[in-house]
Each structure stands twice: as structure tokens, then as C-alpha cells.
Scaffold this motif. Structure first.
Motif, PDB file in Angstrom:
ATOM      1  N   GLN A  18     -81.512  91.578  63.935  1.00 20.12           N
ATOM      2  CA  GLN A  18     -82.398  92.037  63.387  1.00 20.12           C
ATOM      3  C   GLN A  18     -82.758  91.043  62.141  1.00 20.12           C
ATOM      4  O   GLN A  18     -81.749  90.474  61.629  1.00 20.12           O
ATOM      5  N   MET A  19     -83.940  91.049  61.648  1.00 18.77           N
ATOM      6  CA  MET A  19     -84.266  90.262  60.334  1.00 18.77           C
ATOM      7  C   MET A  19     -83.433  90.917  59.158  1.00 18.77           C
ATOM      8  O   MET A  19     -83.333  92.168  59.059  1.00 18.77           O
ATOM      9  N   PRO A  20     -82.618  90.134  58.643  1.00 20.47           N
ATOM     10  CA  PRO A  20     -82.051  90.700  57.334  1.00 20.47           C
ATOM     11  C   PRO A  20     -82.751  91.389  56.306  1.00 20.47           C
ATOM     12  O   PRO A  20     -84.074  90.738  56.464  1.00 20.47           O
ATOM     13  N   ASP A  21     -82.441  92.076  55.657  1.00 22.04           N
ATOM     14  CA  ASP A  21     -83.097  92.712  54.522  1.00 22.04           C
ATOM     15  C   ASP A  21     -83.278  91.911  53.287  1.00 22.04           C
ATOM     16  O   ASP A  21     -82.375  91.749  52.897  1.00 22.04           O
ATOM     17  N   ILE A  22     -84.468  91.240  53.187  1.00 25.01           N
ATOM     18  CA  ILE A  22     -84.718  90.731  51.898  1.00 25.01           C
ATOM     19  C   ILE A  22     -85.487  91.250  51.091  1.00 25.01           C
ATOM     20  O   ILE A  22     -86.260  90.858  50.257  1.00 25.01           O
ATOM     21  N   SER A  23     -85.587  92.620  51.074  1.00 28.25           N
ATOM     22  CA  SER A  23     -86.356  93.482  49.881  1.00 28.25           C
ATOM     23  C   SER A  23     -86.166  93.111  48.725  1.00 28.25           C
ATOM     24  O   SER A  23     -87.440  93.024  47.630  1.00 28.25           O
ATOM     25  N   THR A  24     -85.116  92.244  48.210  1.00 28.51           N
ATOM     26  CA  THR A  24     -84.852  92.275  46.823  1.00 28.51           C
ATOM     27  C   THR A  24     -85.567  90.943  46.229  1.00 28.51           C
ATOM     28  O   THR A  24     -85.865  90.856  45.146  1.00 28.51           O
ATOM     29  N   VAL A  25     -85.938  90.189  47.332  1.00 28.95           N
ATOM     30  CA  VAL A  25     -86.692  88.914  47.261  1.00 28.95           C
ATOM     31  C   VAL A  25     -87.935  89.250  46.330  1.00 28.95           C
ATOM     32  O   VAL A  25     -88.616  88.663  45.412  1.00 28.95           O
ATOM     33  N   TRP A  26     -88.647  90.199  46.857  1.00 19.24           N
ATOM     34  CA  TRP A  26     -89.902  90.481  46.461  1.00 19.24           C
ATOM     35  C   TRP A  26     -90.082  91.274  45.005  1.00 19.24           C
ATOM     36  O   TRP A  26     -90.885  91.295  44.433  1.00 19.24           O
ATOM     37  N   LEU A  27     -88.846  91.656  44.633  1.00 27.41           N
ATOM     38  CA  LEU A  27     -88.547  92.167  43.381  1.00 27.41           C
ATOM     39  C   LEU A  27     -88.893  91.062  42.178  1.00 27.41           C
ATOM     40  O   LEU A  27     -88.915  91.398  41.081  1.00 27.41           O
ATOM     41  N   ASN A  28     -88.397  89.829  42.756  1.00 31.08           N
ATOM     42  CA  ASN A  28     -88.700  88.756  41.577  1.00 31.08           C
ATOM     43  C   ASN A  28     -87.597  88.794  40.580  1.00 31.08           C
ATOM     44  O   ASN A  28     -88.298  88.591  39.446  1.00 31.08           O
ATOM     45  N   ASN A  29     -86.506  89.188  40.586  1.00 32.92           N
ATOM     46  CA  ASN A  29     -85.509  89.433  39.378  1.00 32.92           C
ATOM     47  C   ASN A  29     -86.161  90.200  38.477  1.00 32.92           C
ATOM     48  O   ASN A  29     -85.938  89.865  37.163  1.00 32.92           O
ATOM     49  N   SER A  30     -86.964  91.206  38.852  1.00 32.23           N
ATOM     50  CA  SER A  30     -87.494  91.991  37.631  1.00 32.23           C
ATOM     51  C   SER A  30     -88.557  91.414  36.976  1.00 32.23           C
ATOM     52  O   SER A  30     -89.005  91.734  35.679  1.00 32.23           O
ATOM     53  N   LYS A  31     -89.063  90.240  37.124  1.00 32.12           N
ATOM     54  CA  LYS A  31     -90.109  89.614  36.428  1.00 32.12           C
ATOM     55  C   LYS A  31     -91.519  89.550  37.303  1.00 32.12           C
ATOM     56  O   LYS A  31     -91.586  89.621  38.497  1.00 32.12           O
ATOM     57  N   PRO A  32     -92.696  89.570  36.468  1.00 35.13           N
ATOM     58  CA  PRO A  32     -93.709  89.673  37.066  1.00 35.13           C
ATOM     59  C   PRO A  32     -94.265  88.272  37.696  1.00 35.13           C
ATOM     60  O   PRO A  32     -93.684  87.442  37.235  1.00 35.13           O
ATOM     61  N   TYR A  33     -95.335  88.534  38.530  1.00 30.52           N
ATOM     62  CA  TYR A  33     -95.715  87.238  39.271  1.00 30.52           C
ATOM     63  C   TYR A  33     -96.965  87.106  38.431  1.00 30.52           C
ATOM     64  O   TYR A  33     -97.556  87.821  37.986  1.00 30.52           O
ATOM     65  N   ILE A  34     -97.272  85.707  38.176  1.00 23.58           N
ATOM     66  CA  ILE A  34     -98.103  85.413  37.274  1.00 23.58           C
ATOM     67  C   ILE A  34     -99.407  84.491  37.976  1.00 23.58           C
ATOM     68  O   ILE A  34     -99.129  83.733  38.884  1.00 23.58           O
ATOM     69  N   GLY A  35    -100.769  84.896  37.665  1.00 26.01           N
ATOM     70  CA  GLY A  35    -101.545  84.119  38.231  1.00 26.01           C
ATOM     71  C   GLY A  35    -102.962  84.345  37.627  1.00 26.01           C
ATOM     72  O   GLY A  35    -103.142  84.532  36.561  1.00 26.01           O
ATOM     73  N   THR A  36    -103.867  83.953  38.683  1.00 20.75           N
ATOM     74  CA  THR A  36    -105.388  84.128  38.316  1.00 20.75           C
ATOM     75  C   THR A  36    -106.171  84.867  39.223  1.00 20.75           C
ATOM     76  O   THR A  36    -105.795  85.131  40.390  1.00 20.75           O
ATOM     77  N   ILE A  37    -107.316  85.681  38.529  1.00 18.14           N
ATOM     78  CA  ILE A  37    -108.215  86.224  39.318  1.00 18.14           C
ATOM     79  C   ILE A  37    -109.466  85.915  39.047  1.00 18.14           C
ATOM     80  O   ILE A  37    -110.002  85.576  37.880  1.00 18.14           O
ATOM     81  N   GLY A  38    -110.553  85.647  40.059  1.00 15.79           N
ATOM     82  CA  GLY A  38    -111.782  85.317  39.789  1.00 15.79           C
ATOM     83  C   GLY A  38    -112.182  83.860  39.642  1.00 15.79           C
ATOM     84  O   GLY A  38    -111.316  83.043  39.514  1.00 15.79           O
ATOM     85  N   ASN A  39    -113.518  83.609  39.547  1.00 16.40           N
ATOM     86  CA  ASN A  39    -113.879  82.107  39.240  1.00 16.40           C
ATOM     87  C   ASN A  39    -113.742  81.571  37.941  1.00 16.40           C
ATOM     88  O   ASN A  39    -113.542  80.407  37.848  1.00 16.40           O
ATOM     89  N   LYS A  40    -113.322  82.191  36.822  1.00 18.51           N
ATOM     90  CA  LYS A  40    -113.153  81.820  35.591  1.00 18.51           C
ATOM     91  C   LYS A  40    -111.454  81.796  35.502  1.00 18.51           C
ATOM     92  O   LYS A  40    -111.270  81.405  34.209  1.00 18.51           O
ATOM     93  N   GLY A  41    -110.709  82.050  36.121  1.00 21.00           N
ATOM     94  CA  GLY A  41    -109.174  81.922  36.222  1.00 21.00           C
ATOM     95  C   GLY A  41    -108.833  83.105  35.254  1.00 21.00           C
ATOM     96  O   GLY A  41    -107.808  82.575  34.518  1.00 21.00           O
ATOM     97  N   GLN A  42    -109.262  84.441  35.123  1.00 18.81           N
ATOM     98  CA  GLN A  42    -108.538  85.227  34.302  1.00 18.81           C
ATOM     99  C   GLN A  42    -107.197  85.651  34.588  1.00 18.81           C
ATOM    100  O   GLN A  42    -106.773  85.539  35.559  1.00 18.81           O
ATOM    101  N   ASP A  43    -106.437  85.588  33.608  1.00 18.67           N
ATOM    102  CA  ASP A  43    -105.096  85.961  33.683  1.00 18.67           C
ATOM    103  C   ASP A  43    -104.959  87.249  34.593  1.00 18.67           C
ATOM    104  O   ASP A  43    -105.741  88.298  34.290  1.00 18.67           O
ATOM    105  N   LEU A  44    -103.649  87.525  35.513  1.00 19.10           N
ATOM    106  CA  LEU A  44    -103.421  88.208  36.307  1.00 19.10           C
ATOM    107  C   LEU A  44    -102.069  88.331  36.320  1.00 19.10           C
ATOM    108  O   LEU A  44    -101.295  87.355  36.586  1.00 19.10           O
ATOM    109  N   LYS A  45    -101.444  89.596  36.193  1.00 16.11           N
ATOM    110  CA  LYS A  45     -99.845  89.718  36.400  1.00 16.11           C
ATOM    111  C   LYS A  45     -99.850  90.735  37.195  1.00 16.11           C
ATOM    112  O   LYS A  45    -100.536  91.920  37.358  1.00 16.11           O
ATOM    113  N   MET A  46     -98.888  90.574  38.077  1.00 15.63           N
ATOM    114  CA  MET A  46     -98.381  91.584  39.250  1.00 15.63           C
ATOM    115  C   MET A  46     -96.965  91.703  39.091  1.00 15.63           C
ATOM    116  O   MET A  46     -96.132  90.749  39.125  1.00 15.63           O
TER     117      MET A  46
END
Length: 156
Positions: A18-46
């Protein structure tokens, strides 16, 4: 006969692995993912607050959390699916897809959909993952179909 029995045992163990349970990986140590959305690179946090491995399909994870663009805060639910895994001696790479549906609150609510790459280094001495890097590349499309933006997120 002994070779056949040994081969049968190895195949049975591989099939039942069975695939090991890596569900904690997606939690990102309780930090948000940081990035952009759109053509102008508007800030996006998830931020993913909940992550659980699907008991019927160990390659799939159910997640929920929220996204933030400017002052537009939206809760979402969805899934992350592993499609491929590549293992080198000290480095691993996991490839997959994600689909995250925001709660429908008007024109600025929609669906995040795309691919991800998760790379990490394995420390044999400590038997722990080090140097995790997660990148989500995809699109966000509004439910009414009037808005469609490229998205790019990374873990911190």
C-alpha cells in the motif's frame, strides 16, 4: 518449485503493498502555499487545513482549506491524486493532479485544477524527509465560466 513459490510470494507482497500515508505532506507544516493567479501575477495564498488519505484508493487524498486573493477569502474542498512516483537513492519525486472546488459565493468563486510535483530528499541516518518542495501549476476557472486564470503555487 522453490523458485516458483518464492516468485509467488514476492508478487503477492508487491500487489498487496500500500502507498504510505503522506497526508501530512499536503498540510505544509501549517504554512500557506504562496503563488500567483492571472496574467498580472496577483498574489494568491492557499492553506490546506485538513488532509486525509482515501481508504479505498491510497493514491488519493481528500483535502480542505481556504484560498485568499486580495480580500476574497474562499473555503475549498477537493482531492489530490498521485499519478506517478519516481525514486532515486536519496531523492524522490511524486507527480499528480489536484482539483479543489471553492464554495460558491458569486463571480469570484471557482475551481482550481492542475498538476503538482513534490520532490524531497531522504536522510538515511535520521530516516526523515528533508528538503521538501511542492509546486502546483494549473488554472482557476469561475463557476459561471466568465473568468479563467493560470495559477502557480509553491510551498514555503
Amino acid at each position: 518449485m522453490k523458485k516458483f513459490l518464492l516468485l509467488f510470494i514476492l508478487v503477492a507482497q508487491f500487489v498487496s503493498a500500500q502507498m504510505p500515508d503522506i497526508s501530512t505532506v499536503w498540510l505544509n507544516n501549517s504554512k500557506p502555499y504562496i503563488g500567483t493567479i492571472g496574467n498580472k501575477g496577483q498574489d494568491l495564498k492557499m492553506k490546506i487545513n485538513i488532509s486525509e488519505q482515501n481508504k479505498k484508493n491510497d493514491q488519493e487524498y481528500f483535502v480542505s482549506g481556504y484560498s485568499l486573493v486580495d480580500t476574497n477569502y474562499s473555503k475549498f474542498e477537493g482531492k489530490i491524486t498521485i499519478t506517478k512516483y519516481r525514486d532515486a537513492k536519496r531523492k524522490g519525486t511524486v507527480f499528480g493532479e489536484y482539483e479543489l472546488a471553492e464554495e460558491n459565493k458569486g463571480k469570484h468563486s471557482g475551481l482550481f485544477k492542475g498538476k503538482f510535483i513534490y520532490t524531497f530528499r531522504w536522510n538515511k541516518k535520521t530516516e526523515k524527509v528533508e528538503g521538501q518542495y511542492i509546486e502546483l501549476i494549473g488554472n482557476w476557472k469561475s463557476y459561471d465560466g466568465t473568468l479563467d486564470f493560470k495559477t502557480h503555487l509553491k510551498n514555503q
